[in-house]
Write a protein that holds these residues in place. Structure first.
Motif, PDB file in Angstrom:
ATOM      1  N   PRO A 257      50.576  37.406  31.672  1.00 22.02           N
ATOM      2  CA  PRO A 257      50.252  38.836  33.455  1.00 22.02           C
ATOM      3  C   PRO A 257      49.678  37.541  34.205  1.00 22.02           C
ATOM      4  CG  PRO A 257      49.229  39.326  31.455  1.00 22.02           C
ATOM      5  CD  PRO A 257      49.581  38.655  30.953  1.00 22.02           C
ATOM      6  N   ALA A 258      49.911  38.087  35.382  1.00 23.70           N
ATOM      7  CA  ALA A 258      49.508  36.868  36.519  1.00 23.70           C
ATOM      8  C   ALA A 258      49.023  38.134  37.190  1.00 23.70           C
ATOM      9  CB  ALA A 258      50.176  35.872  36.894  1.00 23.70           C
ATOM     10  N   MET A 259      47.255  38.154  37.634  1.00 29.08           N
ATOM     11  CA  MET A 259      47.145  39.229  37.807  1.00 29.08           C
ATOM     12  C   MET A 259      46.026  38.802  39.379  1.00 29.08           C
ATOM     13  SD  MET A 259      47.835  41.498  35.258  1.00 29.08           S
ATOM     14  CE  MET A 259      47.188  42.615  37.027  1.00 29.08           C
ATOM     15  N   HIS A 260      46.267  40.185  40.709  1.00 27.09           N
ATOM     16  CA  HIS A 260      45.478  40.430  41.366  1.00 27.09           C
ATOM     17  C   HIS A 260      44.004  41.440  41.404  1.00 27.09           C
ATOM     18  CE1 HIS A 260      44.840  41.491  45.794  1.00 27.09           C
ATOM     19  NE2 HIS A 260      44.169  40.820  45.363  1.00 27.09           N
ATOM     20  N   LEU A 261      43.335  40.570  40.884  1.00 25.15           N
ATOM     21  CA  LEU A 261      41.685  41.999  40.364  1.00 25.15           C
ATOM     22  C   LEU A 261      40.885  41.559  40.977  1.00 25.15           C
ATOM     23  CD1 LEU A 261      41.235  40.067  36.880  1.00 25.15           C
ATOM     24  CD2 LEU A 261      42.668  41.788  36.996  1.00 25.15           C
ATOM     25  N   GLY A 262      40.394  43.025  41.473  1.00 26.72           N
ATOM     26  CA  GLY A 262      39.572  43.259  42.608  1.00 26.72           C
ATOM     27  C   GLY A 262      38.329  43.485  41.580  1.00 26.72           C
ATOM     28  N   PHE A 263      36.863  43.323  41.840  1.00 25.82           N
ATOM     29  CA  PHE A 263      36.052  42.762  41.387  1.00 25.82           C
ATOM     30  C   PHE A 263      34.779  44.151  42.341  1.00 25.82           C
ATOM     31  CE2 PHE A 263      37.881  39.525  39.761  1.00 25.82           C
ATOM     32  CZ  PHE A 263      37.612  39.548  38.375  1.00 25.82           C
ATOM     33  N   GLY A 264      34.422  45.288  41.766  1.00 21.49           N
ATOM     34  CA  GLY A 264      33.141  46.087  42.877  1.00 21.49           C
ATOM     35  C   GLY A 264      34.723  46.357  43.481  1.00 21.49           C
ATOM     36  N   ASP A 265      35.284  46.524  44.169  1.00 20.12           N
ATOM     37  CA  ASP A 265      36.036  47.446  45.128  1.00 20.12           C
ATOM     38  C   ASP A 265      36.088  49.024  44.642  1.00 20.12           C
ATOM     39  OD1 ASP A 265      36.913  44.728  45.746  1.00 20.12           O
ATOM     40  OD2 ASP A 265      38.542  45.033  45.933  1.00 20.12           O
ATOM     41  N   LYS A 266      36.061  49.365  43.689  1.00 17.54           N
ATOM     42  CA  LYS A 266      36.071  50.857  43.618  1.00 17.54           C
ATOM     43  C   LYS A 266      35.076  51.749  43.806  1.00 17.54           C
ATOM     44  CE  LYS A 266      40.305  52.267  41.093  1.00 17.54           C
ATOM     45  NZ  LYS A 266      41.022  53.006  39.468  1.00 17.54           N
ATOM     46  N   LYS A 267      33.914  51.344  42.880  1.00 12.18           N
ATOM     47  CA  LYS A 267      32.594  51.883  42.726  1.00 12.18           C
ATOM     48  C   LYS A 267      31.534  50.908  42.722  1.00 12.18           C
ATOM     49  CE  LYS A 267      34.114  53.181  38.370  1.00 12.18           C
ATOM     50  NZ  LYS A 267      33.209  52.975  36.650  1.00 12.18           N
ATOM     51  N   ASP A 268      31.590  50.162  44.134  1.00 13.78           N
ATOM     52  CA  ASP A 268      30.143  49.046  43.891  1.00 13.78           C
ATOM     53  C   ASP A 268      29.753  48.490  42.733  1.00 13.78           C
ATOM     54  OD1 ASP A 268      29.009  47.189  45.391  1.00 13.78           O
ATOM     55  OD2 ASP A 268      28.133  48.782  46.375  1.00 13.78           O
ATOM     56  N   ASP A 269      30.174  49.025  41.285  1.00 13.56           N
ATOM     57  CA  ASP A 269      28.994  48.968  40.302  1.00 13.56           C
ATOM     58  C   ASP A 269      30.197  47.748  39.082  1.00 13.56           C
ATOM     59  OD1 ASP A 269      26.995  49.841  38.333  1.00 13.56           O
ATOM     60  OD2 ASP A 269      28.502  50.959  37.711  1.00 13.56           O
ATOM     61  N   CYS A 270      30.134  46.312  40.418  1.00 11.51           N
ATOM     62  CA  CYS A 270      30.663  46.054  39.379  1.00 11.51           C
ATOM     63  C   CYS A 270      29.630  44.982  38.864  1.00 11.51           C
ATOM     64  CB  CYS A 270      32.194  44.870  39.318  1.00 11.51           C
ATOM     65  SG  CYS A 270      32.556  43.660  38.725  1.00 11.51           S
ATOM     66  N   ILE A 271      28.827  44.763  37.205  1.00 10.34           N
ATOM     67  CA  ILE A 271      27.870  44.046  36.827  1.00 10.34           C
ATOM     68  C   ILE A 271      27.998  42.661  36.712  1.00 10.34           C
ATOM     69  CG2 ILE A 271      26.233  43.497  35.628  1.00 10.34           C
ATOM     70  CD1 ILE A 271      25.580  45.397  37.932  1.00 10.34           C
ATOM     71  N   GLY A 272      27.536  41.132  36.333  1.00 12.99           N
ATOM     72  CA  GLY A 272      28.165  39.735  36.275  1.00 12.99           C
ATOM     73  C   GLY A 272      26.493  39.754  35.817  1.00 12.99           C
ATOM     74  N   TYR A 273      26.684  38.524  35.345  1.00 13.15           N
ATOM     75  CA  TYR A 273      25.678  37.723  33.877  1.00 13.15           C
ATOM     76  C   TYR A 273      25.612  36.220  34.609  1.00 13.15           C
ATOM     77  CZ  TYR A 273      26.320  42.707  31.435  1.00 13.15           C
ATOM     78  OH  TYR A 273      26.206  43.909  31.825  1.00 13.15           O
ATOM     79  N   LEU A 274      24.461  35.758  34.786  1.00 16.51           N
ATOM     80  CA  LEU A 274      24.463  34.785  35.294  1.00 16.51           C
ATOM     81  C   LEU A 274      24.809  33.327  34.283  1.00 16.51           C
ATOM     82  CD1 LEU A 274      23.946  32.618  37.771  1.00 16.51           C
ATOM     83  CD2 LEU A 274      21.362  32.258  37.124  1.00 16.51           C
ATOM     84  N   VAL A 275      25.591  32.497  34.444  1.00 17.39           N
ATOM     85  CA  VAL A 275      25.803  30.932  33.424  1.00 17.39           C
ATOM     86  C   VAL A 275      25.057  29.548  34.027  1.00 17.39           C
ATOM     87  CG1 VAL A 275      26.860  29.372  32.619  1.00 17.39           C
ATOM     88  CG2 VAL A 275      27.621  31.831  32.173  1.00 17.39           C
ATOM     89  N   GLY A 276      24.191  29.920  32.980  1.00 22.26           N
ATOM     90  CA  GLY A 276      23.051  28.900  33.623  1.00 22.26           C
ATOM     91  C   GLY A 276      22.487  28.581  35.005  1.00 22.26           C
ATOM     92  N   GLU A 277      22.282  28.206  35.560  1.00 20.37           N
ATOM     93  CA  GLU A 277      21.425  28.216  36.699  1.00 20.37           C
ATOM     94  C   GLU A 277      22.267  28.200  37.939  1.00 20.37           C
ATOM     95  OE1 GLU A 277      19.032  24.413  37.482  1.00 20.37           O
ATOM     96  OE2 GLU A 277      18.897  24.102  35.015  1.00 20.37           O
ATOM     97  N   PRO A 278      21.591  29.015  38.709  1.00 18.24           N
ATOM     98  CA  PRO A 278      22.250  29.260  39.775  1.00 18.24           C
ATOM     99  C   PRO A 278      22.324  28.094  41.363  1.00 18.24           C
ATOM    100  CG  PRO A 278      20.038  30.690  40.223  1.00 18.24           C
ATOM    101  CD  PRO A 278      20.171  29.372  38.655  1.00 18.24           C
TER     102      PRO A 278
END
Length: 599
Positions: A257-278
C-alpha cells in the motif's frame, strides 16, 4: 509459470568466487560467521521465498490493498510472510548484537533481499522496517531503541520512511510539516505525507513512521529539518492521530500500500519523539535513504532476474519456425526459439543485466561492510569513498537497464508476454517504479556528477580507477581476455576525457549547463562500471576453467560467463561512443531559454 526466479549457482559464484564474501569474517565484527552460517541464512530466505512468497505472486498482485473506514487491509499471505521473516531473524540480521541483530555482513543480507524480492516484490515490507529500525539504532536515544527496535526486527511492527509531501516532492527543503515542543520533551506533530510505502496495513500490530518535519522557529531550508519517530499507536495503546487519508492504486507492486497520511489532522493530537539533535534530521535520514537506494537497486535486479528466468524457460520450451538457413525445409522439425539469433541476443542482454547488476550490488555492499568493519583507517576511508561513489550507480543501472531487460523478456514471449497468462507483464509493471523510488534517475545522476565525482578532490574516482586497473591487469594475463581488458582501459580514458570536459564547465559557475545531461553521463559511467564487473567475472571463470574439472556443468557455467562478458563488450559498450559525442557537444538544447520552444 516459470519455476525459477534466481540462479543459486550464480549467487554462489558471485558471492564466494568473485567477491570472496567469506574474507569479511577476518574482521572482528563478522568473526562469528563463516560460509556455513551464510549458507544457512541464505537457505532460510530461499525456503520463505519458495513457500510463502512465490506461490502468491499473482494473487497478491490481483488482490491489492484496500482502504475502508480508515483501515487498510492487505493480502493475508503478507502477514504469514512477515511472521516467518521476523522469526527467522532476517530483518535485523546485519544489526549489531546490542540491538538484537546477528552482525551479518550487508553483502549477505543484500543476497537475502535479492532472493526474497525475486520471488515476490509485491511483499516489499521488511526492507523499510530494517532501514527505519537502523536509523533509530544509529541516532536514537536508548529509550527509543529499547521501545521500538525489538518489535520492528521481529516483524511485529512495520517501519516507514515519511519524506514526501504533496507540495514538495523531492525538494525536501520545501516541506511544511511542523513539530511543536511540549513540556514533557515530546512534540505535537502536524503535516501530510504522500507515497508512503507500507504506510498503513493490518499485517502488523503497529506502524512506526520515521518522519521529517520542522520544529517551530527552526531555520528554513534543509538546515531546519528534524527527524521524529511517530508510532501509529502509542505504547499505552492510544491512537496517535495518524490518519490514512488515501491509498494510491499503482501500475505495479500492487501488494504494497502506498499511502497518503495525515498527522494530527483529526484531533490535533499526534505525538512525535525527536531522534538525535534538532535540525539534523536530513543528515540522519540520508543514512536510510542511501541504504534504501541500494535496496531499490536490489529490487530492480530481483524483478529483472525473475523476468529473465521466465523468458529463458519459455525460450527453451517454445518451438517455432526453423533455423534461418533451413527456412525452406518445411519438412524439418521446428526448433526452440532460443536457437534463433535475435532471441539469443535478447536473452544474452537479460543475462548481462541481471548478473552484471547483482555483481555491482555485491561490490557496493562489500564496500559498505569494509567501511563499517575495517580496523585499517585507510582501508575504511577508501571503502567509504567507493561506497559513496557507487551508490547512485548501484541504484540506477539495475533499474533503468532492468526496464529494458524486462521489455526484452516480454518480447521473447511474443503476444503471450502481453497477457496475464505469463508473469512477465506483471514484472514489466512492477519494475517501472524503481527508477523513481528514493530519488529519480535524474537526481541520482546529478548526485553522481555534481557531488560524488568531485568528492574529496576526485579521490573516489581515482580509487575506482585503481580497482578497475587491478582487474585489467589480471585479465591481461589471458590471451582471450586481452582485447577486453584493453577495451575497458580505453573506455576508462574516454570517460575521464568526458569528465574533465564537464568539470571545466562546472568551473565556469554554469551549474545548469554542467548538469544538463547528467543522466547521459550516468549511463556512460554505469556501462564502464558494469563492464568492469563482467571482466572481473570473466577472469575468475577463466581461472576456474584452467583447473582440470570433470564437472561438465561447471565448465558450461564458466564458459557462459565468458560468453556473456563478450556480449556486453560487443553490444553494450559501443553505446558509450554516442554518449561521449553528446556529452562533449558544445550545443546545449535542454536548458531553459527566454523563448521556450517546447509547445
Amino acid at each position: 509459470m516459470a519455476k525459477n526466479y534466481f540462479n543459486k549457482r550464480n549467487v554462489d559464484f558471485l558471492l564466494y568466487e568473485v567477491h570472496e564474501a567469506e574474507s569479511l569474517t577476518k574482521h572482528a565484527r563478522y568473526a562469528d560467521h563463516n560460509k556455513e552460517t551464510f549458507d544457512m541464512t541464505i537457505d532460510a530466505a530461499t525456503q520463505i521465498a519458495d513457500n510463502l512468497m512465490f506461490p502468491f505472486l499473482k494473487d497478491v498482485d490481483k488482490n491489492q490493498p484496500e482502504l475502508k473506514d480508515g483501515k487498510v487491509t492487505v493480502h493475508p499471505a503478507i502477514k504469514d510472510y512477515l511472521k516467518a521473516i521476523g522469526e527467522s531473524g532476517i530483518i535485523g540480521a546485519d544489526f549489531d548484537y546490542d540491538n538484537g541483530g546477528a552482525q551479518m555482513p550487508v553483502t549477505i543480507t543484500s543476497i537475502l533481499g535479492y532472493i526474497l524480492m525475486s520471488a515476490n516484490n509485491g511483499m516489499m515490507f521488511t526492507g523499510l522496517t530494517s532501514g527505519a529500525a537502523r536509523l533509530i539504532a544509529s541516532f536514537g536515544s536508548q529509550e527509543l531503541k529499547d521501545t521500538y527496535i525489538p518489535n520492528m526486527i521481529s516483524g511485529k511492527w512495520q517501519g516507514t520512511m515519511c519524506l514526501t509531501e504533496p507540495q514538495a516532492g523531492s525538494s525536501l527543503s520545501d516541506i511544511t510539516s511542523t513539530a511543536e515542543p511540549l513540556a514533557d520533551g515530546t512534540y505535537k506533530m502536524r503535516g501530510q505525507k504522500v507515497f508512503i510505502s507500507a504506510g498503513d496495513h493490518d499485517a502488523t500490530d503497529n506502524i512506526i513512521h520515521l518522519f521529517i518535519g520542522r520544529i517551530k522557529g527552526a531555520p528554513l531550508g534543509t538546515k531546519g529539518i528534524s527527524l521524529f519517530v511517530i508510532p501509529k499507536y502509542r505504547m499505552d495503546g492510544t491512537d496517535n492521530d495518524v490518519t490514512s487519508m488515501g491509498i494510491y492504486h499503482k501500475l505495479g507492486q500492487k501488494g504494497v500500500p502506498a499511502m497518503h497520511l495525515g498527522f494530527g489532522d483529526k484531533k490535533d493530537d499526534c505525538i512525535g519523539y525527536l531522534v538525535g539533535e534538532p535540525n539534523k534530521g536530513l543528515n540522519y535520514m540520508f543514512q536510510m535513504m542511501n541504504e534504501a537506494r541500494i535496496g531499490v537497486g536490489i529490487t530492480g535486479a530481483s524483478i529483472t532476474s525473475a523476468a529473465y528466468y521466465a523468458a529463458l524457460e519459455y525460450a527453451k520450451e517454445r518451438p517455432q519456425s526453423r533455423r534461418l538457413n533451413q527456412k525452406h525445409a518445411l519438412d524439418a522439425p521446428q526448433i526452440a526459439i532460443i536457437q534463433h539469433p535475435d532471441v539469443k541476443r535478447m536473452l544474452l542482454f537479460q543475462k548481462a543485466v541481471v548478473e552484471g547488476s547483482l555483481s555491482l550490488l555485491l561490490e557496493t555492499s562489500k564496500y559498505f561492510d569494509l567501511s563499517e568493519a575495517s580496523d585499517d583507517p585507510e582501508e575504511k576511508e577508501n571503502a567509504h569513498l567507493l561506497l559513496e561513489l557507487l551508490t547512485p550507480i548501484a541504484k540506477t543501472f539495475p533499474c533503468e537497464y532492468g526496464m529494458k531487460s524486462i521489455s526484452d523478456s516480454v518480447q521473447c514471449f511474443g503476444g503471450y508476454g502481453f497477457t496475464e497468462d505469463f508473469p512477465v507483464e506483471q514484472y514489466y509493471r512492477d519494475i517501472r517504479i524503481t527508477p523513481i523510488y528514493e530519488g529519480t534517475t535524474g537526481i541520482q545522476s546529478q548526485d553522481l556528477l555534481g557531488r560524488k565525482v568531485p568528492m574529496a578532490g576526485g579521490k573516489a574516482t581515482m580509487l575506482l580507477a585503481q580497482e578497475i586497473g587491478k582487474t585489467i591487469m589480471s585479465a591481461l594475463q589471458y590471451d582471450d581476455l586481452k582485447r577486453y581488458a584493453l577495451s575497458l582501459k580505453e573506455e576508462g580514458e574516454r570517460l575521464q576525457k568526458v569528465t574533465l570536459h564537464l568539470l571545466s564547465i562546472a568551473g565556469t559557475g554554469d551549474v545548469e549547463r554542467f548538469l544538463s545531461d547528467a543522466t547521459l553521463y550516468m549511463e556512460m559511467f554505469s556501462l564502464n562500471v558494469v563492464a568492469w564487473q563482467w571482466l572481473k567475472q570473466a577472469v575468475v571463470a577463466k581461472q576456474k576453467l584452467l583447473v582440470s574439472s570433470d564437472n561438465n556443468d561447471d565448465v558450461t557455467f564458466y564458459e557462459s560467463k565468458i560468453h556473456t562478458m563478450k556480449y556486453f563488450f560487443h553490444y553494450e559498450i559501443p553505446k558509450t561512443q554516442g554518449l561521449s559525442t553528446r556529452l562533449m557537444d558544445e550545443e546545449v538544447l535542454t536548458v531553459m531559454f527566454e523563448k521556450e520552444v517546447v509547445m
